[in-house]
Motif scaffolding. Structure first.
Motif, PDB file in Angstrom:
ATOM      1  N   GLU A  87       7.797   4.965 -12.324  1.00 47.95           N
ATOM      2  CA  GLU A  87       7.589   5.100 -13.762  1.00 47.95           C
ATOM      3  C   GLU A  87       7.332   3.730 -14.363  1.00 47.95           C
ATOM      4  O   GLU A  87       7.696   2.708 -13.771  1.00 47.95           O
ATOM      5  CB  GLU A  87       8.828   5.709 -14.437  1.00 47.95           C
ATOM      6  CG  GLU A  87       9.010   7.194 -14.213  1.00 47.95           C
ATOM      7  CD  GLU A  87      10.163   7.746 -15.038  1.00 47.95           C
ATOM      8  OE1 GLU A  87      10.659   7.024 -15.938  1.00 47.95           O
ATOM      9  OE2 GLU A  87      10.574   8.897 -14.780  1.00 47.95           O
ATOM     10  N   HIS A 130      14.068   0.553  -3.889  1.00 45.35           N
ATOM     11  CA  HIS A 130      13.723  -0.084  -5.161  1.00 45.35           C
ATOM     12  C   HIS A 130      12.635  -1.136  -4.971  1.00 45.35           C
ATOM     13  O   HIS A 130      11.773  -1.321  -5.838  1.00 45.35           O
ATOM     14  CB  HIS A 130      14.961  -0.733  -5.784  1.00 45.35           C
ATOM     15  CG  HIS A 130      16.044   0.245  -6.111  1.00 45.35           C
ATOM     16  ND1 HIS A 130      17.068   0.543  -5.230  1.00 45.35           N
ATOM     17  CD2 HIS A 130      16.254   1.022  -7.206  1.00 45.35           C
ATOM     18  CE1 HIS A 130      17.866   1.438  -5.773  1.00 45.35           C
ATOM     19  NE2 HIS A 130      17.398   1.764  -6.965  1.00 45.35           N
ATOM     20  N   VAL A 139       8.484   1.415 -17.273  1.00 47.87           N
ATOM     21  CA  VAL A 139       9.537   1.222 -18.266  1.00 47.87           C
ATOM     22  C   VAL A 139       9.201  -0.040 -19.042  1.00 47.87           C
ATOM     23  O   VAL A 139       9.203  -1.142 -18.477  1.00 47.87           O
ATOM     24  CB  VAL A 139      10.927   1.100 -17.601  1.00 47.87           C
ATOM     25  CG1 VAL A 139      11.998   0.869 -18.657  1.00 47.87           C
ATOM     26  CG2 VAL A 139      11.237   2.335 -16.773  1.00 47.87           C
ATOM     27  N   ALA A 197      16.978   6.916  -8.079  1.00 45.56           N
ATOM     28  CA  ALA A 197      17.276   7.605  -9.344  1.00 45.56           C
ATOM     29  C   ALA A 197      16.042   8.327  -9.862  1.00 45.56           C
ATOM     30  O   ALA A 197      16.136   9.439 -10.403  1.00 45.56           O
ATOM     31  CB  ALA A 197      17.785   6.606 -10.388  1.00 45.56           C
ATOM     32  N   TYR A 198      14.874   7.706  -9.652  1.00 49.28           N
ATOM     33  CA  TYR A 198      13.624   8.287 -10.144  1.00 49.28           C
ATOM     34  C   TYR A 198      13.188   9.471  -9.284  1.00 49.28           C
ATOM     35  O   TYR A 198      12.749  10.496  -9.805  1.00 49.28           O
ATOM     36  CB  TYR A 198      12.536   7.209 -10.200  1.00 49.28           C
ATOM     37  CG  TYR A 198      12.844   6.120 -11.198  1.00 49.28           C
ATOM     38  CD1 TYR A 198      12.433   6.222 -12.524  1.00 49.28           C
ATOM     39  CD2 TYR A 198      13.577   4.999 -10.827  1.00 49.28           C
ATOM     40  CE1 TYR A 198      12.729   5.227 -13.449  1.00 49.28           C
ATOM     41  CE2 TYR A 198      13.880   4.003 -11.742  1.00 49.28           C
ATOM     42  CZ  TYR A 198      13.453   4.120 -13.055  1.00 49.28           C
ATOM     43  OH  TYR A 198      13.760   3.138 -13.971  1.00 49.28           O
ATOM     44  N   ALA A 209      22.597   6.083 -10.165  1.00 45.81           N
ATOM     45  CA  ALA A 209      22.311   4.848 -10.892  1.00 45.81           C
ATOM     46  C   ALA A 209      23.593   4.098 -11.235  1.00 45.81           C
ATOM     47  O   ALA A 209      23.684   2.875 -11.067  1.00 45.81           O
ATOM     48  CB  ALA A 209      21.507   5.157 -12.158  1.00 45.81           C
ATOM     49  N   SER A 247      21.586  10.097 -12.475  1.00 43.29           N
ATOM     50  CA  SER A 247      22.433   9.212 -13.277  1.00 43.29           C
ATOM     51  C   SER A 247      23.678   8.789 -12.494  1.00 43.29           C
ATOM     52  O   SER A 247      24.116   7.634 -12.580  1.00 43.29           O
ATOM     53  CB  SER A 247      22.857   9.913 -14.574  1.00 43.29           C
ATOM     54  OG  SER A 247      21.732  10.199 -15.373  1.00 43.29           O
ATOM     55  N   LYS A 291      15.580  12.459  -9.846  1.00 41.09           N
ATOM     56  CA  LYS A 291      15.325  13.161 -11.109  1.00 41.09           C
ATOM     57  C   LYS A 291      14.004  13.924 -11.067  1.00 41.09           C
ATOM     58  O   LYS A 291      13.950  15.116 -11.380  1.00 41.09           O
ATOM     59  CB  LYS A 291      15.304  12.157 -12.261  1.00 41.09           C
ATOM     60  CG  LYS A 291      14.974  12.791 -13.610  1.00 41.09           C
ATOM     61  CD  LYS A 291      14.831  11.731 -14.693  1.00 41.09           C
ATOM     62  CE  LYS A 291      14.393  12.359 -16.007  1.00 41.09           C
ATOM     63  NZ  LYS A 291      14.191  11.339 -17.074  1.00 41.09           N
ATOM     64  N   ASN A 325      18.099   0.322 -11.940  1.00 38.54           N
ATOM     65  CA  ASN A 325      18.896   1.465 -12.388  1.00 38.54           C
ATOM     66  C   ASN A 325      19.410   1.287 -13.814  1.00 38.54           C
ATOM     67  O   ASN A 325      19.647   2.276 -14.508  1.00 38.54           O
ATOM     68  CB  ASN A 325      20.049   1.693 -11.406  1.00 38.54           C
ATOM     69  CG  ASN A 325      19.552   2.252 -10.090  1.00 38.54           C
ATOM     70  OD1 ASN A 325      19.333   3.438  -9.939  1.00 38.54           O
ATOM     71  ND2 ASN A 325      19.313   1.371  -9.122  1.00 38.54           N
ATOM     72  N   LYS A 381      17.478  -0.061 -16.015  1.00 38.15           N
ATOM     73  CA  LYS A 381      16.272   0.390 -16.717  1.00 38.15           C
ATOM     74  C   LYS A 381      16.240   1.916 -16.790  1.00 38.15           C
ATOM     75  O   LYS A 381      15.846   2.490 -17.804  1.00 38.15           O
ATOM     76  CB  LYS A 381      15.015  -0.107 -16.002  1.00 38.15           C
ATOM     77  CG  LYS A 381      14.722  -1.587 -16.159  1.00 38.15           C
ATOM     78  CD  LYS A 381      13.432  -1.928 -15.438  1.00 38.15           C
ATOM     79  CE  LYS A 381      13.097  -3.398 -15.543  1.00 38.15           C
ATOM     80  NZ  LYS A 381      11.842  -3.726 -14.818  1.00 38.15           N
ATOM     81  N   TYR A 382      16.643   2.566 -15.707  1.00 42.31           N
ATOM     82  CA  TYR A 382      16.643   4.028 -15.681  1.00 42.31           C
ATOM     83  C   TYR A 382      17.602   4.588 -16.732  1.00 42.31           C
ATOM     84  O   TYR A 382      17.285   5.553 -17.433  1.00 42.31           O
ATOM     85  CB  TYR A 382      17.041   4.545 -14.299  1.00 42.31           C
ATOM     86  CG  TYR A 382      17.195   6.052 -14.250  1.00 42.31           C
ATOM     87  CD1 TYR A 382      16.084   6.880 -14.118  1.00 42.31           C
ATOM     88  CD2 TYR A 382      18.453   6.646 -14.396  1.00 42.31           C
ATOM     89  CE1 TYR A 382      16.220   8.262 -14.116  1.00 42.31           C
ATOM     90  CE2 TYR A 382      18.596   8.029 -14.387  1.00 42.31           C
ATOM     91  CZ  TYR A 382      17.477   8.832 -14.252  1.00 42.31           C
ATOM     92  OH  TYR A 382      17.615  10.198 -14.257  1.00 42.31           O
TER      93      TYR A 382
END
Length: 455
Positions: free
Chosen positions: A125, A286, A127, A136-137, A153, A150, A140, A376, A378-379
């Motif tokens: 994504e 990451h 951000v 995390a991305y 993260a 979450s 989700k 994370n 940022k997430y």
């Protein structure tokens, strides 16, 4: 029951046989479904990683970093105190045969880390204008579970950004104090300043730093290890005999010097191998997420090399230093066992050599772990949370050099286990997607045919 005992009892459950089988089983699953891709495409992985090493590459920017920079950022996290202390702990507690099981964990871990890199590439994504990604991305977007995303993260921020980096700074401070008699807090402040100067530049500066440091850092340690092993070359063949014999008959392999069972050899070898190469832990994706490649599977292949370098080269050399010098029978444990091997080889310079290696290994790990945590943050909170997180990391680095690290080690293990669970659930839940991308790469992209996943 005191706090340490309580946390230890929790970790005994979290890091018990179920977790180890969960981690190894995931690697076995992907290895079988990918038809042993780590063997079939190892040469291609080497070419993807190092083929364009000396060609002109684009500088890191908001769109990401180069494939090689992503690898060095991942290796910076993988190659750390676990390669010195973790291997020694495995040999001391599980006998020489534990090294064989470390290799097994690395082999199957290549399948896991390939899947992590692909999923990270597929689910990025922007951000605040910058490309970012990680478990995390894909938890989700791919698995469809915002709650687990979450949860992951939060746990990785605590595990790596805070607790893990306290452990790393503590390791640096102790080794520097031993070698140069410099107070721990002074070392902590210096580390915090160095880290701050690097991380303030974001992924651009972090990638540029790791790209330069990791090859030199790894090369320095590899050369030093090889010198000692060659000095004791008459013990190389007996060392390998102890490794292979010890994997299935640990006590006989060392003549009864280390009384361990096959179960202990397997347990410590698998556990320390996975801790070192981080396959399945959800950390290295990451870095691989933001690599600028044409096809996700290209970065999947590059991720292989992180495990090869970490477990296949650095961990193996550490084990051979310990075995060929005979330090494994000294009665020492952990990093002191590795230290003893280098002292036997280099005399008093061995202490300085290990202090230098630990400094750069741990510094690079701190920087990579900071970045993994930042992704994370940022997430969870966007870019506005980064300044607070950055300041907190630097404070924890200094604190880590002033307190007893035992509790921090145990807490880091707890949160490591907690972050692994949602990551493995996501990997298993999206196994079909990984296979589709890998098949597309082999059937279409490599043959210059239209590819569904080509960028």
């Amino acid at each position: 029951m005191d706090v340490i005992a309580l946390i230890e009892s929790i970790n005994a459950i979290l890091w018990g046989p179920v977790m180890l089988l969960f981690l190894v089983g995931t690697g076995v699953l992907f290895t079988l479904r990918l038809r042993f891709l780590q063997i079939r495409k190892l040469k291609l992985a080497f070419t993807e990683t190092f083929g364009g090493l000396f060609s002109k590459r684009k500088a890191p920017d908001e769109d990401g970093i180069s494939s090689f920079q992503a690898l060095t950022t991942a290796i910076a996290a993988q190659v750390g105190t676990g390669n010195l202390a973790g291997v020694a702990t495995a040999v001391a507690a599980g006998g020489p045969g534990a090294v064989f099981w470390m290799w097994v964990s690395g082999f199957f871990g290549m399948g896991t880390i390939f899947a992590e890199a692909i999923l990270a590439q597929l689910h990025t994504e922007r951000v605040d204008g910058e490309v970012t990604g990680g478990p995390a991305y894909y938890i989700k977007k791919g698995l469809g579970s915002p709650f687990l995303a979450s949860f992951f993260a939060i746990t990785i921020i605590v595990a790596l950004g805070f607790m893990g980096n306290m452990v790393q700074s503590s390791s640096i401070a102790e080794s520097v104090d031993m070698a140069f008699d410099i107070p721990n807090v002074v070392t902590g402040v210096v580390i915090a300043i160095l880290v701050g100067l690097i991380i303030v530049g974001g992924i651009k500066r972090i990638a540029s730093f790791t790209e330069k440091l990791v090859p030199v850092m790894a090369g320095f340690y590899i050369v030093g290890s090889l010198i000692i092993i060659i000095m004791h070359r008459e013990n190389i063949i007996p060392a390998f005999q102890m490794i292979f014999h010890g994997a299935f008959n640990p006590t006989a392999a060392t003549g009864g010097v280390i009384g361990v069972s096959i179960r202990e050899s397997f347990r410590y070898g698998i556990a320390r191998g996975l801790f070192s190469n981080e396959a399945g832990m959800g950390s290295t994706p990451h870095a691989h997420a933001v690599a600028k490649v044409k096809h996700p599977a290209q970065q999947g292949l590059v991720s292989f090399m992180g495990v090869v370098i970490d477990t296949g080269v650095v961990c193996t050399l550490t084990a051979l230093v310990i075995l060929t010098t005979g330090s494994f029978s000294s009665g020492l444990f952990g990093a002191q066992l590795t230290q003893e091997g280098f002292n036997i080889g280099f005399g008093n310079f061995g202490t300085t050599f290990i202090a230098i290696c630990l400094f750069f290994f741990s510094l690079s790990t701190i920087i990579s772990w900071y970045y993994f945590g930042e992704a994370n943050v940022k997430y969870l909170a966007g870019k506005k949370g980064i300044s607070f997180y950055r300041a907190a990391v630097l404070i924890f680095i200094v604190i880590g050099t002033t307190i007893n690290a035992e509790v921090v080690w145990e807490l880091a293990d707890t949160f490591n286990a907690l972050m692994i669970i949602p990551n493995l659930i996501a990997l298993i839940g999206m196994v079909s997607l990984v296979i589709k991308v890998a098949n597309d790469y082999e059937s279409n992209f490599l043959h210059h045919k239209p590819s569904k996943y080509e960028k």
